[in-house]
Motif scaffolding. Structure first.
Motif, PDB file in Angstrom:
ATOM      1  N   GLN A  28       7.229   3.073  -2.385  1.00  0.00           N
ATOM      2  CA  GLN A  28       5.805   3.261  -3.808  1.00  0.00           C
ATOM      3  C   GLN A  28       5.516   4.504  -4.090  1.00  0.00           C
ATOM      4  OE1 GLN A  28       3.660   0.120  -3.104  1.00  0.00           O
ATOM      5  NE2 GLN A  28       3.982  -0.544  -1.538  1.00  0.00           N
ATOM      6  N   LEU A  75      -3.483   7.468  -4.363  1.00  0.00           N
ATOM      7  CA  LEU A  75      -2.954   6.572  -3.647  1.00  0.00           C
ATOM      8  C   LEU A  75      -2.622   5.635  -2.529  1.00  0.00           C
ATOM      9  CD1 LEU A  75      -0.136   4.922  -5.838  1.00  0.00           C
ATOM     10  CD2 LEU A  75       0.882   6.771  -6.126  1.00  0.00           C
ATOM     11  N   TYR A  77      -4.249   6.176  -0.421  1.00  0.00           N
ATOM     12  CA  TYR A  77      -5.692   5.927   0.051  1.00  0.00           C
ATOM     13  C   TYR A  77      -5.469   4.586  -0.193  1.00  0.00           C
ATOM     14  CZ  TYR A  77     -10.832   4.652   0.287  1.00  0.00           C
ATOM     15  OH  TYR A  77     -12.399   4.300   0.428  1.00  0.00           O
ATOM     16  N   ASN A  78      -5.594   3.491  -1.539  1.00  0.00           N
ATOM     17  CA  ASN A  78      -6.238   2.671  -1.291  1.00  0.00           C
ATOM     18  C   ASN A  78      -4.200   1.454  -0.767  1.00  0.00           C
ATOM     19  OD1 ASN A  78      -7.702   2.091  -4.139  1.00  0.00           O
ATOM     20  ND2 ASN A  78      -7.254   3.761  -4.687  1.00  0.00           N
ATOM     21  N   LEU A  79      -2.587   2.416  -0.999  1.00  0.00           N
ATOM     22  CA  LEU A  79      -2.553   1.315  -0.993  1.00  0.00           C
ATOM     23  C   LEU A  79      -2.181   1.005   1.328  1.00  0.00           C
ATOM     24  CD1 LEU A  79       1.368   3.548  -2.276  1.00  0.00           C
ATOM     25  CD2 LEU A  79       0.085   1.223  -2.923  1.00  0.00           C
TER      26      LEU A  79
END
Lengths: 141, 137
Positions: A28, A75, A77-79
């Motif tokens: 990603q 990014l 952190y969230n994924l």
């Protein structure tokens, strides 16, 4: 001597996350101006979980240009759902210099082994010099 | 891609990295935990440099290494570093090396009771709190 054409400052983002989770994050990050990624398997111990519990986990290292670092950090952190999983953590720090990392430009259909071995056969889209470079690399390997 | 979630970022944190002979990692981690470190990560590596210069004596230095990484608050840094240095016997030639990397920022799982504590203190003091310090308490 190396100059700024060869080297530039960057940021290193390291993320410790569940075993097998790094690969999907790397996929990603494909369009996010990443200079390099590396994945290691580590064992991790966390006092918040259990005193003697070691877990096998992934360590994802990402080198990114400074202007994109905060975005990539957020990014990842969230994924990786860092804030939800015990034992997961991530950090970011400066890297004073990194060199360019470029892959040789190869035709989509690949290069015939014969061409690499001989260094003479012409391959569409490749110069003889590029072919010679590949030949040297394949011998070293 | 954009996200609306709130991030809890740790600042004033450091990463202590220690390379010791394989099998010594746990000893170093125990010492760090004793000094207040919350956790540790270990992976394997191969050492080079000293062995090549020792000739026949190189067999006395194990090539296989364990790389221990521990994230600590600035406040804990010196104490954890010292305990790891002593436990790893890093004053012995060939035993390994330890170094500190200042981190720009970090993030981790923060237990709900710690988050609550942070919020309470923030409300009282109206100041920006160092989350890493609260975590290490």
């Amino acid at each position: 001597m190396l100059n700024q054409d060869h080297c530039r400052p960057a940021k290193l983002i390291v993320c410790i996350l569940g075993r097998g989770a790094a690969q999907s994050i790397v996929e990603q990050l494909f369009d996010e101006n990443i200079l390099l990624t590396e994945t290691l398997v580590i064992r991790n111990q966390n006092a918040l979980v259990a005193e003697e519990a070691w877990q096998e986990m992934d360590m994802l290292k990402v080198i990114v240009e400074p202007q994109f670092a905060d975005h990539v950090f957020e990014l990842i952190y969230n994924l990786s759902a860092i804030e939800l999983e015990e034992g997961h953590y991530m950090y970011q720090h400066n890297v004073p210099w990194v060199t360019h990392f470029e892959l040789p430009k190869l035709p989509k259909e690949g290069v015939p082994i014969k061409a690499i071995e001989s260094g003479k056969v012409e391959v569409e889209g490749m110069t003889l010099e590029q072919l010679q470079t590949l030949r040297i690399r394949s011998k070293k390997g | 891609m954009s996200f609306q979630k709130e991030m809890t970022i740790l600042t004033e944190v450091s990463l202590i990295t220690c390379m010791v002979p394989r099998g010594q990692g746990n000893v170093v981690v125990e010492a760090a935990r004793g000094a207040g470190a919350q956790g540790a990560s270990i992976h394997y590596g191969r050492g080079a440099g000293v062995r090549e210069r020792l000739g026949l004596l190189s067999i006395t230095v194990d090539a296989e290494k364990e790389v221990v990484q521990i994230m600590v608050s600035k406040q804990q840094e010196e104490e954890v570093f010292t305990e790891m240095f002593i436990a790893g016997k890093l004053d012995t030639p060939g035993m390994g090396i330890i170094y500190v990397t200042p981190l720009e920022k970090a993030a981790t799982y923060i237990p709900p009771h710690v988050l609550e504590k942070i919020e309470q203190r923030r409300a009282k003091s109206h100041q920006k709190l160092n989350v890493a310090e609260v975590l290490s308490e």
